[in-house]
Design a protein around this motif. Sequence first.
Motif, mmCIF file in Angstrom:
data_model
loop_
_atom_site.group_PDB
_atom_site.id
_atom_site.type_symbol
_atom_site.label_atom_id
_atom_site.label_comp_id
_atom_site.label_asym_id
_atom_site.label_seq_id
_atom_site.Cartn_x
_atom_site.Cartn_y
_atom_site.Cartn_z
ATOM 1 N N SER A 152 0.796 -1.203 -0.063
ATOM 2 C CA SER A 152 0.056 -0.025 -0.010
ATOM 3 C C SER A 152 0.907 1.128 -0.032
ATOM 4 O O SER A 152 0.596 2.455 -0.615
ATOM 5 C CB SER A 152 -0.835 -0.053 1.263
ATOM 6 N N ARG A 153 1.889 1.396 0.802
ATOM 7 C CA ARG A 153 2.893 2.225 0.666
ATOM 8 C C ARG A 153 3.381 2.435 -0.647
ATOM 9 O O ARG A 153 3.725 3.639 -1.303
ATOM 10 C CB ARG A 153 3.856 2.140 1.742
ATOM 11 N N PHE A 154 3.820 1.402 -1.346
ATOM 12 C CA PHE A 154 4.382 1.265 -2.653
ATOM 13 C C PHE A 154 3.359 2.269 -3.581
ATOM 14 O O PHE A 154 3.765 3.269 -4.362
ATOM 15 C CB PHE A 154 4.608 0.135 -2.964
ATOM 16 N N ILE A 155 2.225 1.709 -3.673
ATOM 17 C CA ILE A 155 1.113 2.017 -4.593
ATOM 18 C C ILE A 155 0.654 3.609 -4.160
ATOM 19 O O ILE A 155 0.380 4.421 -5.038
ATOM 20 C CB ILE A 155 -0.173 1.129 -4.538
ATOM 21 N N ASN A 156 0.854 4.024 -2.787
ATOM 22 C CA ASN A 156 0.671 5.342 -2.495
ATOM 23 C C ASN A 156 1.688 6.297 -2.967
ATOM 24 O O ASN A 156 1.297 7.172 -3.491
ATOM 25 C CB ASN A 156 0.814 5.464 -0.918
ATOM 26 N N ALA A 157 3.051 5.785 -2.997
ATOM 27 C CA ALA A 157 4.040 6.698 -3.552
ATOM 28 C C ALA A 157 3.999 6.901 -5.007
ATOM 29 O O ALA A 157 3.911 7.923 -5.465
ATOM 30 C CB ALA A 157 5.500 5.877 -3.254
ATOM 31 N N VAL A 158 3.487 5.739 -5.674
ATOM 32 C CA VAL A 158 3.423 5.736 -7.268
ATOM 33 C C VAL A 158 2.055 6.756 -7.697
ATOM 34 O O VAL A 158 2.263 7.593 -8.499
ATOM 35 C CB VAL A 158 2.720 4.442 -7.904
ATOM 36 N N SER A 159 1.044 6.677 -6.791
ATOM 37 C CA SER A 159 -0.249 7.412 -6.977
ATOM 38 C C SER A 159 0.059 9.033 -6.720
ATOM 39 O O SER A 159 -0.485 9.762 -7.514
ATOM 40 C CB SER A 159 -1.143 7.074 -6.028
ATOM 41 N N ASN A 160 1.138 9.202 -5.930
ATOM 42 C CA ASN A 160 1.227 10.674 -5.298
ATOM 43 C C ASN A 160 2.381 11.250 -6.054
ATOM 44 O O ASN A 160 2.782 12.494 -5.891
ATOM 45 C CB ASN A 160 1.126 10.899 -4.142
ATOM 46 N N SER A 161 3.202 10.419 -6.568
ATOM 47 C CA SER A 161 4.760 10.964 -7.305
ATOM 48 C C SER A 161 4.027 12.155 -8.184
ATOM 49 O O SER A 161 3.086 11.834 -9.037
ATOM 50 C CB SER A 161 5.031 9.774 -7.993
ATOM 51 N N GLN A 162 4.930 13.173 -8.371
ATOM 52 C CA GLN A 162 4.642 14.302 -9.373
ATOM 53 C C GLN A 162 5.421 14.384 -10.407
ATOM 54 O O GLN A 162 5.421 15.283 -11.206
ATOM 55 C CB GLN A 162 4.481 15.423 -8.339
ATOM 56 N N VAL A 163 6.392 13.515 -10.420
ATOM 57 C CA VAL A 163 7.384 13.614 -11.574
ATOM 58 C C VAL A 163 6.964 12.688 -12.767
ATOM 59 O O VAL A 163 6.065 11.949 -12.484
ATOM 60 C CB VAL A 163 8.949 13.156 -11.254
ATOM 61 N N PRO A 164 7.261 13.013 -13.983
ATOM 62 C CA PRO A 164 6.697 12.367 -15.043
ATOM 63 C C PRO A 164 7.077 10.933 -14.876
ATOM 64 O O PRO A 164 8.155 10.728 -14.513
ATOM 65 C CB PRO A 164 7.133 13.026 -16.396
ATOM 66 N N ALA A 165 6.055 9.954 -15.514
ATOM 67 C CA ALA A 165 6.310 8.584 -15.479
ATOM 68 C C ALA A 165 6.382 7.863 -16.773
ATOM 69 O O ALA A 165 5.516 8.415 -17.507
ATOM 70 C CB ALA A 165 5.847 7.884 -14.587
ATOM 71 N N ILE A 166 7.448 7.095 -17.369
ATOM 72 C CA ILE A 166 7.189 6.205 -18.323
ATOM 73 C C ILE A 166 6.921 4.851 -18.046
ATOM 74 O O ILE A 166 8.042 4.112 -17.249
ATOM 75 C CB ILE A 166 8.216 6.767 -19.472
ATOM 76 N N THR A 167 6.284 4.169 -18.694
ATOM 77 C CA THR A 167 6.276 2.776 -18.352
ATOM 78 C C THR A 167 6.585 1.694 -19.677
ATOM 79 O O THR A 167 5.956 2.220 -20.887
ATOM 80 C CB THR A 167 4.743 1.985 -17.721
ATOM 81 N N ALA A 204 -3.829 2.570 -15.379
ATOM 82 C CA ALA A 204 -4.754 3.335 -14.550
ATOM 83 C C ALA A 204 -3.797 4.246 -13.611
ATOM 84 O O ALA A 204 -4.522 5.188 -12.981
ATOM 85 C CB ALA A 204 -5.358 2.297 -13.631
ATOM 86 N N TYR A 205 -2.539 4.191 -13.607
ATOM 87 C CA TYR A 205 -1.942 4.932 -12.728
ATOM 88 C C TYR A 205 -1.273 6.291 -13.562
ATOM 89 O O TYR A 205 -0.423 6.954 -12.994
ATOM 90 C CB TYR A 205 -0.944 4.365 -11.786
ATOM 91 N N GLU A 206 -1.806 6.450 -14.735
ATOM 92 C CA GLU A 206 -1.532 7.796 -15.566
ATOM 93 C C GLU A 206 0.037 7.886 -15.846
ATOM 94 O O GLU A 206 0.384 8.914 -15.625
ATOM 95 C CB GLU A 206 -2.429 8.751 -15.081
ATOM 96 N N PRO A 207 0.696 7.101 -16.285
ATOM 97 C CA PRO A 207 2.087 7.555 -16.624
ATOM 98 C C PRO A 207 2.119 8.213 -18.054
ATOM 99 O O PRO A 207 1.071 8.159 -18.818
ATOM 100 C CB PRO A 207 2.752 6.038 -17.195
ATOM 101 N N ARG A 208 2.810 9.254 -18.291
ATOM 102 C CA ARG A 208 2.776 9.934 -19.353
ATOM 103 C C ARG A 208 2.869 9.457 -20.610
ATOM 104 O O ARG A 208 2.131 9.723 -21.572
ATOM 105 C CB ARG A 208 4.046 10.893 -19.493
ATOM 106 N N PHE A 209 3.663 8.153 -20.667
ATOM 107 C CA PHE A 209 3.631 7.222 -21.818
ATOM 108 C C PHE A 209 3.662 5.712 -21.342
ATOM 109 O O PHE A 209 4.303 5.720 -20.381
ATOM 110 C CB PHE A 209 4.760 7.636 -22.820
ATOM 111 N N LEU A 210 3.030 4.834 -22.022
ATOM 112 C CA LEU A 210 3.186 3.414 -21.903
ATOM 113 C C LEU A 210 3.360 2.648 -23.117
ATOM 114 O O LEU A 210 2.306 2.770 -23.921
ATOM 115 C CB LEU A 210 1.841 3.003 -20.941
ATOM 116 N N PHE A 211 4.257 2.055 -23.285
ATOM 117 C CA PHE A 211 4.334 1.150 -24.522
ATOM 118 C C PHE A 211 4.670 -0.446 -23.949
ATOM 119 O O PHE A 211 4.920 -0.778 -22.933
ATOM 120 C CB PHE A 211 5.605 1.683 -25.114
#
Length: 533
Positions: free
Chosen positions: A392-407, A425-432
Amino acid sequence: MSLEFIPQVPRLKSSVNKNLPEYKENVLEWQTLVEELHERLEEALYQGKPKHIATHIKRGQLLDEDSPFLELCPLAGWGQDDMTTGGSNVAGIGLVCGVETMVVASVPTLAGGAMNEASVLKGERIGAIVRENRLPVINLTQSAGANLEQQFKVFHRGGAGFMRQARLSKSGVPTCTVVFGSSTAGGAYTPGMSDYIIMNQAQVFLGGPPLVQMATGEIVDAETLGGADMHSRKSGVSDQLALDEYDAILKAREWMSRLNWQKKGTLPSLHLKGTIEEPFYDPEELLGIVSANIRVPFDILEVIARLVDGSRFLNFKPLYGPNLVCGWANIHGIPVGILANNNVIFPPEANKATQFIQLCNMKNTPLLYLQNITGFMVGAKAEQEGIIKAGSRFINAVSNSQVPAITIVMGASYGAGNYAMCGRAYEPRFLFSWPNSRCSVMGAEQLSGVLDTVMRQAAKRSGETIDEEKAAQRKQLFSMMVEGTSNVYYTSSRLIDDGVIDPRDTRNVIGFCLSVVYNNKVEGGNIYGVSRM
């Protein structure tokens, strides 16, 4: 301290042996997967029947020529009934006068460029990429509006596209529409909501001559009703009248060159200077390192060594939670924090990830998630060690992280592991995705086995007798269904990713995306909500 005394990040050491049978088998399997990918992408290039294309060319119009740019969602709608692969448009990010620009082009030889359900879903995703990354937009439009046979699926959600255009303009992100042919109804509002309109051999009207005659009794020709000359001289809808397609494209480039567009984020100096170190190890070797079969594990550090500049990687907590690799590297000169799976997630892996995400937010460093994950560890021992709290802490961090993410999905993407590693569902800027990947709540074999066990337990409680033949058939059918819906082309068709890519292109795709995210400010922030200690 002078630069010559600053220590260099160590280069990863590779133990790949290209002479091993497993390596050679992997290459052969990947060649088949890559060929299939190119076949699918070839289908996405289909622009209509030859007679429709011939008619299009006779009108003095030219189909778009290939140009180097990052195409997005090319397989939207693939394999679905009443859909066109790609959603009857081509969308991607390319350079226009040196500015990273979203270019969206109608394919008018497919049902007149009319929008179907895939068009709407793709439009929503493209709109999100434009908004999050602050990208100017050039639309190359010729559209009959909504596909009337799918009006319910298109009308309600599709209208939000015009709202997005209005909000982009308000936020200062410019849009230009070049109208190349007849654009009716919803197809007229795309240019109408744009900041700048260029028309060429075009007609733009809310209702064409047949509709006008039916609604009002007025008989009028298309040019008088909505021709490019009329809109340029009388209505003022058009801002520029082009002589032909080439002139229209030139005018769009002139518009872009006068925007004085600036990125809000500051790209790192290494990227700007072009002093970029290529990976020490050949990216071609990825096809031998990774098995096409996602059940076969691989060392993610071998993959990272072929993606990052100079194969240099600063490993964070390498001896703690080793199933999740975390660390810093540069890709095309841009610093990035990498989280990459080597196996299932235990509490130490989750704890390490949470701290690492916090550090990257403190340093304003974008995150790169390399997914190959079957999920979090289950069982009494894991539960007693607090897997729920740590996860839950891990997913909390991913959810509230404010820097751009690419997956990048490189294999399995199952269950809460998909969430923790920044799935769609966790809204990365791009996902391939890679062509071997699978995405589902769990693997087909595990999921069908769980349901079979639940069914047997229910039968036992009610005193029913199991028909073993029917139970086996049901289990097999369900497994096949799960296998089909977790297939990468099924998920890509439904916009779960932004495209399926050849593993060997991964470094360049990531580098391009990292440059794009700097159109907006790259800033971290507080990642903490309430979490259990």
